[in-house]
Design a protein around this motif. Structure first.
Motif, mmCIF file in Angstrom:
data_model
loop_
_atom_site.group_PDB
_atom_site.id
_atom_site.type_symbol
_atom_site.label_atom_id
_atom_site.label_comp_id
_atom_site.label_asym_id
_atom_site.label_seq_id
_atom_site.Cartn_x
_atom_site.Cartn_y
_atom_site.Cartn_z
ATOM 1 N N ARG A 66 0.769 -1.151 -0.119
ATOM 2 C CA ARG A 66 -0.185 0.004 -0.213
ATOM 3 C C ARG A 66 0.800 1.291 0.153
ATOM 4 O O ARG A 66 1.398 1.699 0.888
ATOM 5 C CB ARG A 66 -0.949 0.131 1.223
ATOM 6 N N PRO A 67 1.131 1.777 -1.326
ATOM 7 C CA PRO A 67 2.120 2.950 -1.355
ATOM 8 C C PRO A 67 1.399 4.183 -0.433
ATOM 9 O O PRO A 67 0.084 4.538 -0.653
ATOM 10 C CB PRO A 67 2.268 3.138 -2.398
ATOM 11 N N ALA A 68 2.383 4.877 0.237
ATOM 12 C CA ALA A 68 2.002 6.042 0.823
ATOM 13 C C ALA A 68 2.000 7.273 -0.416
ATOM 14 O O ALA A 68 1.040 8.366 -0.247
ATOM 15 C CB ALA A 68 2.998 6.706 2.022
ATOM 16 N N VAL A 69 2.688 7.102 -1.397
ATOM 17 C CA VAL A 69 2.684 7.912 -2.566
ATOM 18 C C VAL A 69 3.475 7.621 -3.668
ATOM 19 O O VAL A 69 4.279 6.434 -3.514
ATOM 20 C CB VAL A 69 3.809 9.408 -2.041
ATOM 21 N N LEU A 70 2.975 7.958 -4.937
ATOM 22 C CA LEU A 70 3.593 7.341 -6.020
ATOM 23 C C LEU A 70 4.740 8.562 -6.434
ATOM 24 O O LEU A 70 4.398 9.720 -6.385
ATOM 25 C CB LEU A 70 3.170 7.031 -7.284
ATOM 26 N N LEU A 71 5.880 8.214 -7.158
ATOM 27 C CA LEU A 71 6.893 8.991 -7.410
ATOM 28 C C LEU A 71 7.405 8.737 -8.988
ATOM 29 O O LEU A 71 7.798 7.414 -8.986
ATOM 30 C CB LEU A 71 8.137 9.329 -6.404
ATOM 31 N N GLY A 72 7.298 9.524 -9.996
ATOM 32 C CA GLY A 72 7.955 9.039 -11.331
ATOM 33 C C GLY A 72 9.153 9.713 -11.526
ATOM 34 O O GLY A 72 9.208 10.952 -11.278
ATOM 35 N N HIS A 73 9.988 9.086 -12.699
ATOM 36 C CA HIS A 73 11.191 9.942 -12.971
ATOM 37 C C HIS A 73 10.933 10.123 -14.466
ATOM 38 O O HIS A 73 10.869 9.268 -15.294
ATOM 39 C CB HIS A 73 12.470 9.183 -12.720
ATOM 40 N N SER A 74 10.649 11.517 -14.744
ATOM 41 C CA SER A 74 10.479 11.865 -16.410
ATOM 42 C C SER A 74 9.338 10.956 -17.058
ATOM 43 O O SER A 74 8.377 11.062 -16.941
ATOM 44 C CB SER A 74 11.852 11.671 -16.981
ATOM 45 N N PHE A 75 9.790 10.114 -18.047
ATOM 46 C CA PHE A 75 8.716 9.476 -18.665
ATOM 47 C C PHE A 75 7.626 8.658 -17.650
ATOM 48 O O PHE A 75 6.673 8.464 -17.872
ATOM 49 C CB PHE A 75 9.325 8.213 -19.746
ATOM 50 N N GLY A 76 8.640 8.282 -16.466
ATOM 51 C CA GLY A 76 8.121 7.518 -15.504
ATOM 52 C C GLY A 76 6.691 8.077 -14.901
ATOM 53 O O GLY A 76 5.958 7.431 -14.304
ATOM 54 N N GLU A 77 6.719 9.326 -14.870
ATOM 55 C CA GLU A 77 5.634 10.336 -14.337
ATOM 56 C C GLU A 77 4.289 9.900 -15.018
ATOM 57 O O GLU A 77 3.029 9.922 -14.697
ATOM 58 C CB GLU A 77 5.834 11.705 -14.422
ATOM 59 N N LEU A 78 4.347 9.729 -16.495
ATOM 60 C CA LEU A 78 3.042 9.212 -17.065
ATOM 61 C C LEU A 78 2.489 7.776 -16.685
ATOM 62 O O LEU A 78 1.450 7.614 -16.806
ATOM 63 C CB LEU A 78 3.452 9.108 -18.566
ATOM 64 N N VAL A 79 3.612 6.878 -16.261
ATOM 65 C CA VAL A 79 3.248 5.518 -15.787
ATOM 66 C C VAL A 79 2.649 5.710 -14.327
ATOM 67 O O VAL A 79 1.578 5.009 -14.150
ATOM 68 C CB VAL A 79 4.483 4.713 -15.966
ATOM 69 N N ALA A 80 3.355 6.649 -13.533
ATOM 70 C CA ALA A 80 2.834 6.853 -12.184
ATOM 71 C C ALA A 80 1.275 7.447 -12.338
ATOM 72 O O ALA A 80 0.491 7.083 -11.353
ATOM 73 C CB ALA A 80 3.595 7.864 -11.478
ATOM 74 N N LEU A 81 1.026 8.227 -13.194
ATOM 75 C CA LEU A 81 -0.303 8.825 -13.366
ATOM 76 C C LEU A 81 -1.340 7.639 -13.513
ATOM 77 O O LEU A 81 -2.660 7.571 -12.951
ATOM 78 C CB LEU A 81 -0.415 9.805 -14.606
ATOM 79 N N THR A 82 -1.052 6.680 -14.412
ATOM 80 C CA THR A 82 -1.927 5.455 -14.871
ATOM 81 C C THR A 82 -2.016 4.738 -13.414
ATOM 82 O O THR A 82 -3.033 4.078 -13.168
ATOM 83 C CB THR A 82 -1.244 4.810 -15.771
ATOM 84 N N ALA A 83 -0.736 4.668 -12.538
ATOM 85 C CA ALA A 83 -0.819 3.475 -11.591
ATOM 86 C C ALA A 83 -1.559 4.366 -10.481
ATOM 87 O O ALA A 83 -2.377 3.682 -9.617
ATOM 88 C CB ALA A 83 0.699 3.318 -11.019
ATOM 89 N N ALA A 84 -1.615 5.407 -10.407
ATOM 90 C CA ALA A 84 -2.516 6.336 -9.404
ATOM 91 C C ALA A 84 -3.975 6.337 -9.646
ATOM 92 O O ALA A 84 -4.721 6.751 -8.875
ATOM 93 C CB ALA A 84 -2.086 7.727 -9.458
ATOM 94 N N GLY A 85 -4.417 5.837 -10.915
ATOM 95 C CA GLY A 85 -5.759 5.647 -11.130
ATOM 96 C C GLY A 85 -6.143 6.996 -11.851
ATOM 97 O O GLY A 85 -7.468 7.058 -12.480
ATOM 98 N N VAL A 86 -5.422 7.969 -12.473
ATOM 99 C CA VAL A 86 -5.927 9.154 -13.130
ATOM 100 C C VAL A 86 -6.348 8.616 -14.360
ATOM 101 O O VAL A 86 -7.185 9.366 -15.023
ATOM 102 C CB VAL A 86 -4.742 10.008 -13.017
ATOM 103 N N TYR A 87 -5.659 7.766 -15.149
ATOM 104 C CA TYR A 87 -5.992 7.312 -16.383
ATOM 105 C C TYR A 87 -6.211 5.552 -15.999
ATOM 106 O O TYR A 87 -5.622 4.983 -15.246
ATOM 107 C CB TYR A 87 -5.023 7.433 -17.610
#
Length: 477
Positions: A93-114
């Motif tokens: 259960r993550p407290a927060v997600l953090l992406g690096h460059s292109f990884g920010e787009l992957v993090a958006l999806t993991a967060a449920g935004v997409y």
């Protein structure tokens, strides 16, 4: 309770067949890849499972040159599938997600935004924006300097066309800009004794020259449905937490033109109470950067090399043991969390950070064959192929001496061609020396070296070669 940050790396986070062993044990991997394969095909992309489930798939350097869109689909799919395994199978259960460059787009999806299909469309929209608005030629150089010293160097040189693109850690930054000014910065850094490595990238990412691309990307992304996030997400580009739809639109617009302040994000999250950083993607580049930025913090990279379900579970369990907790509960409260002083246990040795750190287009390693290390006679140098670390160290010494490189740049997973500029002919010559050193038989042609472009991968290949009877006898005597 452990407060966990889940990190999503950028373009360097790939090697062929990265998910193959995990997929053998985890139905969630196949389920996720089926969804993303269908989404990619609808977008005119190659199904990413082809790259992630076959260790004979093209290596990173080849994809960067010939099929970057396929690479981006694979990066997105790898992070998305592993996140499902970590959270749904292992209860992280993550407290927060953090992406690096292109990884920010992957993090958006993991967060449920997409949803996953729209997340794949977001990655495709980025490629389409580059095709629609081709930017001026440019590049990037990695410097072994802090962000403050890097910006001081640029100011002293009057290199206003070159900008800080990524602050990766205390001694790792990336700058970007047009080729001419960028070369002057590289030459000046080398003259000062500062490590300066050109990166094999087609553009000056995180630079104002990509403004038209960023605008087009934001326009395309606006057509996708953004939902409320299920997990908190901290942006290293915006320097803050995303908490509404406007923040998502801002991130997409800023993604290509503003710097990635990864080190600042790590420090802020750690100061807020984060004590475990889990890398959600192949390799362990971000984990190494975190360890260099906040010494002693707990990190885990479950797919530093190909790993099956049990190995992923063991990696998480070991990280939690070192953090002093037996639960995967990452904390329901959003960071920053209250910081309670407590004695810090003596940290175990962490892997040496890569000399030029993380950036979305930094090439990565291709691991050698699994379980390839085996016993055998010692070579003339005294090393045994059963000891992988010793073999890599011996190769490092052999290659550094022949190339005239400082040994520290020859990390086990630095790509010899993509990272260090060693062409295929020279690689074949150097590997022949290693084969002689260990009393093995060289393949009849150089074809078996394809895909074995790191010292770690070459150590695995060495172990799979038959012994040369005459050399082995001489070596043992």
């Amino acid at each position: 309770m452990t407060a966990c940050v889940v990190m999503f790396p950028g373009q360097g986070a790939y090697f062929p067949g990265a998910l193959a062993p995990l997929a053998d044990d985890e139905p969630l991997v196949h389920e996720t890849l089926r969804t993303l394969d269908a989404a990619a095909v609808r977008l005119g992309r190659t199904a990413p499972s082809r790259l992630l489930l076959d260790d004979r798939a093209p290596a990173l350097a080849e994809l960067v040159e010939t099929a970057p869109a396929d690479l981006h689909a694979a990066l997105f799919a790898a992070g998305t599938a592993l996140f499902r395994v970590l959270t749904e199978r292992h209860g992280l259960r993550p407290a927060v997600l953090l992406g690096h460059s292109f990884g920010e787009l992957v993090a958006l999806t993991a967060a449920g935004v997409y949803d996953p299909a729209d997340g794949m469309a977001l990655a495709a929209a980025r490629d389409e924006a580059f095709a629609a608005c081709p930017p001026e030629p440019g590049g990037m150089v990695a410097l072994s300097l802090s962000a403050a010293r890097t910006e001081g160097l640029l100011l002293a040189l009057g290199a206003w066309e070159v900008v800080l693109a990524a602050d990766n850690g205390p001694r790792q930054c990336v700058v970007s800009g047009p080729a001419g000014p960028l070369e002057r910065v590289r030459a000046a850094a080398e003259a000062l004794g500062v490590g300066a490595t050109p990166l094999r990238v087609p553009h000056a990412f995180h630079h104002r020259s990509l403004a038209a691309v960023a605008d087009d990307f934001a326009r395309r992304a606006a057509a996708l449905r953004a939902r409320p996030a299920r997990h908190p997400l901290h942006s290293a580009i915006l320097g803050r937490r995303l908490d509404d739809g406007d923040a998502v639109a801002e991130l997409v617009a800023a993604h290509l033109v503003r710097p990635t302040r990864f080190a600042d994000a790590v420090r802020a999250l750690h100061a807020g109470g984060a004590d475990l950083f889990v890398e959600c993607g192949p390799r362990g580049t971000l984990s190494d950067l975190v360890a260099a930025t906040v010494p002693g913090v707990r990190t885990v990279a479950p797919l530093r090399r190909r790993a099956d379900g049990r190995e992923v579970a063991d990696a998480l369990a070991e990280a939690l043991r070192r953090a002093g907790t037996g639960t995967l509960d990452g904390g329901a409260a959003a960071l920053p969390l209250p910081s309670v002083p407590k004695p810090e246990p003596k940290p175990e040795p962490e892997p040496e950070p890569e000399p030029w750190g993380a950036y979305e287009s930094v090439p990565t390693a291709v691991p050698g064959p699994r379980d390839a290390y085996q016993g055998g006679p010692p070579g003339p140098g005294g090393g045994r192929l059963a000891d992988r670390r010793a073999v890599v160290e011996t190769l490092r010494a052999l290659y550094a001496d022949a190339l005239g490189y400082p040994p520290e740049v020859l990390t086990g997973d630095a790509d010899l061609e993509a990272d260090l500029g060693v062409d295929s002919i020279k690689q074949t010559e150097l590997f022949a020396r290693a084969v002689t050193h260990y009393g093995r038989t060289l393949p009849p042609d150089g074809s078996r070296l394809t895909g074995h472009t790191t010292l770690d991968a070459l150590a695995g290949l060495l172990a799979s070669l038959p012994a040369d009877g005459a050399r082995a006898t001489g070596a043992a005597s």
